[in-house]
Design a protein around this motif. Structure first.
Motif, PDB file in Angstrom:
ATOM      1  N   TYR A  72      13.629   8.444  -0.658  1.00  0.00           N
ATOM      2  CA  TYR A  72      15.054   8.404  -1.224  1.00  0.00           C
ATOM      3  C   TYR A  72      15.970   9.520  -0.864  1.00  0.00           C
ATOM      4  N   ASN A  73      15.442  10.860  -0.874  1.00  0.00           N
ATOM      5  CA  ASN A  73      16.296  11.782  -0.224  1.00  0.00           C
ATOM      6  C   ASN A  73      16.632  11.718   1.160  1.00  0.00           C
ATOM      7  N   LYS A  74      15.705  11.573   2.018  1.00  0.00           N
ATOM      8  CA  LYS A  74      15.678  11.196   3.399  1.00  0.00           C
ATOM      9  C   LYS A  74      16.635  10.185   3.814  1.00  0.00           C
ATOM     10  N   ALA A  75      16.815   8.855   3.070  1.00  0.00           N
ATOM     11  CA  ALA A  75      17.614   7.895   3.157  1.00  0.00           C
ATOM     12  C   ALA A  75      19.036   8.365   2.893  1.00  0.00           C
ATOM     13  N   ASN A  79       0.662  -1.179   0.055  1.00  0.00           N
ATOM     14  CA  ASN A  79       0.088   0.028  -0.019  1.00  0.00           C
ATOM     15  C   ASN A  79       0.930   1.269  -0.094  1.00  0.00           C
ATOM     16  N   ARG A  80       1.974   1.226   0.434  1.00  0.00           N
ATOM     17  CA  ARG A  80       2.953   2.494   0.368  1.00  0.00           C
ATOM     18  C   ARG A  80       3.961   2.356  -0.771  1.00  0.00           C
ATOM     19  N   LYS A  81       3.763   3.736  -1.305  1.00  0.00           N
ATOM     20  CA  LYS A  81       4.952   3.691  -2.432  1.00  0.00           C
ATOM     21  C   LYS A  81       5.847   4.564  -1.952  1.00  0.00           C
TER      22      LYS A  81
END
Length: 89
Positions: free
Chosen positions: A25-28, A17-19
């Motif tokens: 991506y930027n936070k990672a 359910n989560r995309k």
């Protein structure tokens, strides 16, 4: 998901359910960069400590040799004493 070696097995039959978004991506990557910055800062602090310790040790060795130079030393002059001291920085 089970992990085998360096490969993470994905289950392509289930739907999530989560995309993933660009902000995820930027936070990672931001967290990876901040961890790398912290580790490099720690390494710089350790390298600085070693440099200070080696400088102090070479200074104390030099002063010890210079103090003992006048007390029946086999060296002829201060230049001969200083040539015997190997200073690596």
């Amino acid at each position: 998901m089970p992990k085998v070696g360096n490969y993470v097995q994905r289950d392509y039959n289930t739907r999530s359910n989560r995309k993933s978004t660009w902000s995820d991506y930027n936070k990672a990557w931001a967290s990876k960069r901040s961890n790398a910055i912290n580790k490099s800062q720690q390494l710089r602090n350790i390298a600085n400590s070693f440099a200070v310790i080696s400088t102090q040790a070479s200074r104390s060795a030099t002063s010890l040799v210079l103090q003992n130079q006048n007390s029946g030393s086999p060296y002829a002059s201060n230049t001969a004493v200083m040539s015997r001291i190997n200073v690596l920085v």
